[in-house]
Design a protein around this motif. Structure first.
Motif, PDB file in Angstrom:
ATOM      1  N   GLY A  25      35.197  29.722  29.547  1.00 57.80           N
ATOM      2  CA  GLY A  25      34.855  29.967  30.934  1.00 57.80           C
ATOM      3  C   GLY A  25      35.338  28.925  31.918  1.00 57.80           C
ATOM      4  O   GLY A  25      34.545  28.204  32.517  1.00 57.80           O
ATOM      5  N   TYR A  26      36.659  28.822  32.117  1.00 62.68           N
ATOM      6  CA  TYR A  26      37.199  27.882  33.075  1.00 62.68           C
ATOM      7  C   TYR A  26      37.183  28.507  34.471  1.00 62.68           C
ATOM      8  O   TYR A  26      37.799  29.541  34.702  1.00 62.68           O
ATOM      9  CB  TYR A  26      38.621  27.476  32.691  1.00 62.68           C
ATOM     10  N   CYS A  27      36.472  27.861  35.380  1.00 60.60           N
ATOM     11  CA  CYS A  27      36.318  28.383  36.732  1.00 60.60           C
ATOM     12  C   CYS A  27      36.934  27.388  37.705  1.00 60.60           C
ATOM     13  O   CYS A  27      36.316  26.361  38.024  1.00 60.60           O
ATOM     14  CB  CYS A  27      34.839  28.589  37.066  1.00 60.60           C
ATOM     15  N   HIS A  28      38.139  27.664  38.161  1.00 57.27           N
ATOM     16  CA  HIS A  28      38.806  26.758  39.085  1.00 57.27           C
ATOM     17  C   HIS A  28      38.217  26.923  40.483  1.00 57.27           C
ATOM     18  O   HIS A  28      37.982  28.038  40.953  1.00 57.27           O
ATOM     19  CB  HIS A  28      40.309  27.022  39.101  1.00 57.27           C
ATOM     20  N   GLU A  29      38.004  25.801  41.139  1.00 54.11           N
ATOM     21  CA  GLU A  29      37.335  25.838  42.438  1.00 54.11           C
ATOM     22  C   GLU A  29      38.097  26.677  43.450  1.00 54.11           C
ATOM     23  O   GLU A  29      37.493  27.372  44.274  1.00 54.11           O
ATOM     24  CB  GLU A  29      37.142  24.413  42.956  1.00 54.11           C
ATOM     25  N   LYS A  71      27.312  54.716  40.823  1.00 57.12           N
ATOM     26  CA  LYS A  71      27.339  54.064  42.121  1.00 57.12           C
ATOM     27  C   LYS A  71      26.775  52.655  42.070  1.00 57.12           C
ATOM     28  O   LYS A  71      26.513  52.051  43.100  1.00 57.12           O
ATOM     29  CB  LYS A  71      26.563  54.907  43.130  1.00 57.12           C
ATOM     30  N   LYS A  72      26.550  52.142  40.907  1.00 53.58           N
ATOM     31  CA  LYS A  72      26.019  50.787  40.782  1.00 53.58           C
ATOM     32  C   LYS A  72      27.060  49.754  41.209  1.00 53.58           C
ATOM     33  O   LYS A  72      26.789  48.890  42.025  1.00 53.58           O
ATOM     34  CB  LYS A  72      25.580  50.541  39.332  1.00 53.58           C
ATOM     35  N   LEU A  73      28.253  49.850  40.647  1.00 56.21           N
ATOM     36  CA  LEU A  73      29.316  48.909  40.970  1.00 56.21           C
ATOM     37  C   LEU A  73      30.168  49.497  42.090  1.00 56.21           C
ATOM     38  O   LEU A  73      30.885  50.464  41.889  1.00 56.21           O
ATOM     39  CB  LEU A  73      30.175  48.638  39.739  1.00 56.21           C
ATOM     40  N   ILE A  74      30.076  48.908  43.274  1.00 58.15           N
ATOM     41  CA  ILE A  74      30.782  49.472  44.421  1.00 58.15           C
ATOM     42  C   ILE A  74      32.109  48.778  44.677  1.00 58.15           C
ATOM     43  O   ILE A  74      32.857  49.187  45.567  1.00 58.15           O
ATOM     44  CB  ILE A  74      29.910  49.396  45.686  1.00 58.15           C
ATOM     45  N   GLY A  75      32.392  47.738  43.916  1.00 61.78           N
ATOM     46  CA  GLY A  75      33.671  47.057  44.079  1.00 61.78           C
ATOM     47  C   GLY A  75      33.835  45.976  43.037  1.00 61.78           C
ATOM     48  O   GLY A  75      32.851  45.396  42.578  1.00 61.78           O
ATOM     49  N   ALA A  76      35.078  45.720  42.638  1.00 58.48           N
ATOM     50  CA  ALA A  76      35.357  44.665  41.663  1.00 58.48           C
ATOM     51  C   ALA A  76      36.732  44.085  41.959  1.00 58.48           C
ATOM     52  O   ALA A  76      37.703  44.815  42.126  1.00 58.48           O
ATOM     53  CB  ALA A  76      35.303  45.216  40.245  1.00 58.48           C
ATOM     54  N   ARG A  77      36.786  42.763  42.054  1.00 50.32           N
ATOM     55  CA  ARG A  77      38.036  42.071  42.298  1.00 50.32           C
ATOM     56  C   ARG A  77      38.171  40.921  41.304  1.00 50.32           C
ATOM     57  O   ARG A  77      37.181  40.500  40.706  1.00 50.32           O
ATOM     58  CB  ARG A  77      38.092  41.508  43.723  1.00 50.32           C
ATOM     59  N   TYR A  78      39.367  40.419  41.162  1.00 49.82           N
ATOM     60  CA  TYR A  78      39.534  39.230  40.332  1.00 49.82           C
ATOM     61  C   TYR A  78      40.444  38.236  41.043  1.00 49.82           C
ATOM     62  O   TYR A  78      41.320  38.601  41.823  1.00 49.82           O
ATOM     63  CB  TYR A  78      40.064  39.572  38.940  1.00 49.82           C
ATOM     64  N   HIS A  79      40.193  36.961  40.779  1.00 54.04           N
ATOM     65  CA  HIS A  79      40.900  35.860  41.427  1.00 54.04           C
ATOM     66  C   HIS A  79      41.314  34.865  40.352  1.00 54.04           C
ATOM     67  O   HIS A  79      40.460  34.271  39.700  1.00 54.04           O
ATOM     68  CB  HIS A  79      40.001  35.185  42.463  1.00 54.04           C
ATOM     69  N   LEU A  80      42.614  34.661  40.171  1.00 59.15           N
ATOM     70  CA  LEU A  80      43.068  33.788  39.096  1.00 59.15           C
ATOM     71  C   LEU A  80      44.235  32.894  39.470  1.00 59.15           C
ATOM     72  O   LEU A  80      44.771  32.178  38.627  1.00 59.15           O
ATOM     73  CB  LEU A  80      43.432  34.614  37.858  1.00 59.15           C
ATOM     74  N   ARG A  81      44.631  32.862  40.723  1.00 59.38           N
ATOM     75  CA  ARG A  81      45.813  32.069  41.078  1.00 59.38           C
ATOM     76  C   ARG A  81      45.594  30.587  40.792  1.00 59.38           C
ATOM     77  O   ARG A  81      46.502  29.893  40.337  1.00 59.38           O
ATOM     78  CB  ARG A  81      46.147  32.271  42.552  1.00 59.38           C
ATOM     79  N   GLY A  82      44.398  30.093  41.090  1.00 57.72           N
ATOM     80  CA  GLY A  82      44.115  28.694  40.817  1.00 57.72           C
ATOM     81  C   GLY A  82      44.161  28.385  39.345  1.00 57.72           C
ATOM     82  O   GLY A  82      44.685  27.340  38.924  1.00 57.72           O
ATOM     83  N   TYR A  83      43.632  29.294  38.538  1.00 62.32           N
ATOM     84  CA  TYR A  83      43.672  29.116  37.085  1.00 62.32           C
ATOM     85  C   TYR A  83      45.120  29.095  36.593  1.00 62.32           C
ATOM     86  O   TYR A  83      45.503  28.239  35.788  1.00 62.32           O
ATOM     87  CB  TYR A  83      42.898  30.234  36.399  1.00 62.32           C
TER      88      TYR A  83
END
Length: 761
Positions: free
Chosen positions: A292-296, A209-221
């Motif tokens: 580690g490219y992190c697009h705004e 029950k530690k991780l209650i959710g995980a999502r990823y966002h990559l459209r900008g990348y």
């Protein structure tokens, strides 16, 4: 019945995915992006049938490949990559973030999206239902805005619309890449309540029950990929594929683990995060593995979703160069306005500059702990020296010594071999010997030991330059090595000059505790002052960020070819940031009615300045080193409602100096200056606080009143800080243009300290 999936290129550069079931027909428009829902629906279809035939996006099907269910993740990866490889950017187009203001929660999200579609339709001269397919992200919970690909002409048109506050190019940020909580005195503390954390990086976990959710966002990348870069590096999911997210998340909220260590030897003991009872929500928004490219646009999407999900604390271990109207910072401001504390790393650029310096961030520098890996150097004349190393293997016996500058290869120079630069050493001169290499600022010291190994050397003595001495580092080296000071190096060279056969022995390293100079600021930790906000002292605070032991994903190699394991050492402000985020989570748990400004105040005013920070200034460490136990009971807090401050006010020096921050910064001081501050009693019902002042050199500081009387909790009192010039300090004594002081309020149980930073006009 088998199912056929086709990836087709259309003239309008849409990428439809068609799934044919006999007479049934389903269609999803990808439109230069990946829609998570479409992928999820496709995944559901796939799981119903074990055999799938996938065609390429050519006009004719060139080949068919059969996949099994267990290869689903690979299929998703390939499908996405192939689809995106067809999305070629329009000439002179790039991704922009359109900022319409802050989302205050009064509008329904669907109404906000409709507004975005209508604005875009105006620029593209298309109906709204067509324009919406061009939107990469629609932001509804932090900033009110959207991400879209524009030509320069279209971007200019959009910026001229009356509803548009600003428009920003989609910049790229970088990742700022145990014993630490024991060192801070909070071992075993378990958070109460329901505290979540946003982590725009990556995560691997197997905890129930530690991780209650995980999502990823990559459209900008994906939108930023060139024609040649048609593959998504790493795992196309929220899983960690570089270790950064797992390390930072477990530092903040990992559960207790017995017998934790790195490669079974170093830092053995019980590992735990700062808030073992907290729950995590992870949002992966950085791609490209170690780079580690992190697009705004992706970072804002992660923050936007996190705020919508109801997180209490956001931990952001990435950043870039400072610039005015940083759109990610504006999204963070929206989060703060909604009660979310945002903690961010200062960066790893040393004195070159810093990031995440906006006033509403808790900006964190990185300092050392009292743990280090030590080795012993023994010379043939009986002298011994202690240095730093983390390699458990020493030399088998006493071996000959040779300075690097006397062992240069024919095609190299003595200057290069002095530093043991790549391909600089002669194998015949160093074979089986211990090589002395001078440390070079900006050079990876592991590359120096790698050169010694490749040239046949049996060991390395890394020593500091007496003219440019830096902190000693305990690293994993490729040969038995020890890092020693410039002073000790002079003694070693003296021995070598007096002996016809100089020899030495390097022991294997051990873990040691109790360093007297800890905490000390790391060389890499970014320093202030802020270029954009010179009237705000930055960084705000420092925390452990050197050689932090935390969890590591088993699918990612450890550093320096040490195989794989469940724990690893990492250094950087990425590592110090979750320490402070963990304390913020604890404070939110203990004081659920506190605002982000109150939490920040408690952390800053209770910080301490130990021996290792004594020679530094607030430009290095802000208010000092974090003190979690004291922060839980600060006595007084400087509160601030960001909802009452217009964004444009943050660009005015006079206004910034007078905002109710737990510090005083003045970047244009002439002869006198007065600021007002207000404190709220959160300690005892009845309390009397008296002030003591440590003025900056050459400046007289008075505070009125000098005594604050409180008769109840929640009562607020204001005071004035008056500064008057007596004599100007010589330019040579300024620290990056500033002079420093402080003032401290004390009662019988609490100490509330605020730094002062002044720069002449």
């Amino acid at each position: 019945m088998s199912k056929r999936f086709e990836v087709i290129v259309c003239k309008r550069m849409l990428v439809p995915l068609r799934c044919k079931f006999g007479t049934n027909f389903l269609k999803w428009d990808f439109t230069r992006r990946i829609r998570t829902q479409a992928i999820a629906e496709w995944k559901e279809v796939v799981l119903k049938d074990s055999t799938i035939t996938k065609a390429s996006h050519d006009d004719t099907f060139k080949k068919k490949t059969t996949f099994q269910k267990e290869m689903l993740e690979t299929i998703l990866h390939e499908l996405t990559s192939n689809a995106l490889s067809t999305v070629i950017a329009v000439e002179d187009s790039r991704v922009y973030i359109v900022h319409l203001g802050h989302s205050d929660g009064t509008k329904h999200p669907d109404a906000i999206t409709d507004t975005h579609n209508s604005l875009l339709a105006t620029v593209l001269n298309q109906p709204s239902y067509e324009a919406r397919d061009h939107i990469i992200y629609s932001y509804k919970h932090t900033i009110d805005g959207f991400a879209v690909r524009f030509t320069t002409k279209q971007a200019k048109h959009m910026s001229e619309l009356p509803d548009v506050v600003s428009i920003h190019e989609n910049h790229v940020r970088k990742l700022h890449t145990t014993r630490s909580w024991d060192y801070m005195g909070v071992s075993g503390i378990s958070g109460e309540g329901y505290v979540k954390k946003e982590m725009p990086s990556t995560l691997h976990t197997a905890t129930g029950k530690k991780l209650i959710g995980a999502r990823y966002h990559l459209r900008g990348y994906l939108e930023g990929l060139s024609k040649k870069e048609n593959k998504v590096p790493g795992i196309l999911s929220a899983r960690d594929d570089d270790g950064h997210g797992t390390h930072t998340a477990s530092t903040l909220a990992g559960r207790l683990v017995q017998n934790a260590s790195v490669v079974g030897r170093f830092a053995q003991g019980t590992a735990a995060g700062g808030v073992p009872g907290a729950r995590l929500a992870a949002y992966k928004a950085c791609w490209g593995g170690d780079d580690g490219y992190c697009h705004e646009s992706d970072l804002i999407a992660a923050m936007d979703q996190a705020v919508h999900d109801g997180v209490d604390v956001i931990s952001m271990s990435n950043g870039g160069e400072e610039y005015v109207n940083d759109v990610v910072a504006l999204a963070a401001l929206s989060a703060v306005k909604k009660g979310v504390t945002v903690v961010a790393s200062a960066g790893n650029e040393g004195v070159k500059g810093m990031g995440n310096s906006d006033p509403w961030f808790i900006t964190v520098g990185a300092s050392s702990m009292d743990r280090w890996g030590s080795a012993r150097l023994s010379l043939g004349n009986g002298m011994t020296f202690t240095g730093k190393s983390r390699l458990s293997i020493g030399t088998e016996s006493f071996l000959p010594l040779v300075p690097g500058y006397e062992a240069n290869a024919p095609e190299s120079t003595t200057q290069d071999s002095l530093y043991c630069m790549d391909y600089s050493l002669d194998r015949e001169k160093v074979q089986g010997k211990i090589v002395l290499c001078m440390r070079k600022r900006g050079k990876d010291i592991l590359a120096q030991s790698s050169e010694v190994r490749d040239a046949g050397g049996a060991g390395m003595i890394l020593y500091e330059d007496v003219k440019n001495e830096q902190e000693l580092m305990d690293d994993w080296h490729y040969v038995p090595s020890i890092h020693i000071s410039a002073k000790d190096a002079l003694a070693v060279f003296s021995y070598m000059n007096s002996s016809s056969n100089p020899r030495a022995y390097i022991s294997g390293s051990d873990t040691n505790y109790g360093a007297k100079d800890a905490p000390a600021m790391s060389n890499f930790s970014s320093r202030g002052p802020s270029k954009v906000y010179p009237d705000i002292i930055k960084p705000d605070i420092t925390a452990p960020g050197v050689d932090i032991l935390a969890a590591w994903p088993p699918n990612v190699d450890l550093d320096e070819g040490r195989g794989r394991g469940n724990f690893n050492f990492q250094s950087g402000t990425s590592m110090s940031c979750p320490h402070v985020a963990g304390v913020a989570a604890l404070l939110k748990s203990y004081h659920q009615d506190w605002s982000p400004a109150a939490i920040k105040s408690a952390i800053l005013t209770t910080a301490y300045i130990g021996n290792g920070l004594a020679n530094g200034t607030p430009n290095d460490f802000g208010s000092g080193h974090i003190n979690p136990n004291a922060a839980a009971h600060p006595g007084l807090i400087y509160d601030l409602d960001y909802n009452k401050i217009p964004v444009k006010a943050f660009g005015a020096n006079k206004i910034l100096s007078n905002l109710n921050f737990p510090s005083v910064g003045i970047s244009r001081f002439h002869t006198k200056y007065t600021v007002k501050r207000t404190v709220t009693n959160v300690g005892d019902d009845r309390a009397t606080y008296r002030v003591t002042i440590d003025p900056p050199p050459g400046i007289a500081v008075t505070i009125t009143p000098q005594v604050l009387e409180f008769t109840r909790k929640g009562q607020s009192q204001s005071f004035l800080v008056n500064l008057r010039l007596k004599t100007k300090v010589a330019k040579s004594k300024l620290h990056r243009g500033y002079i420093f002081g402080s003032f401290t309020w004390k009662d019988e149980r609490h100490t509330v300290r605020s730094p002062i930073a002044v720069r002449y006009a």
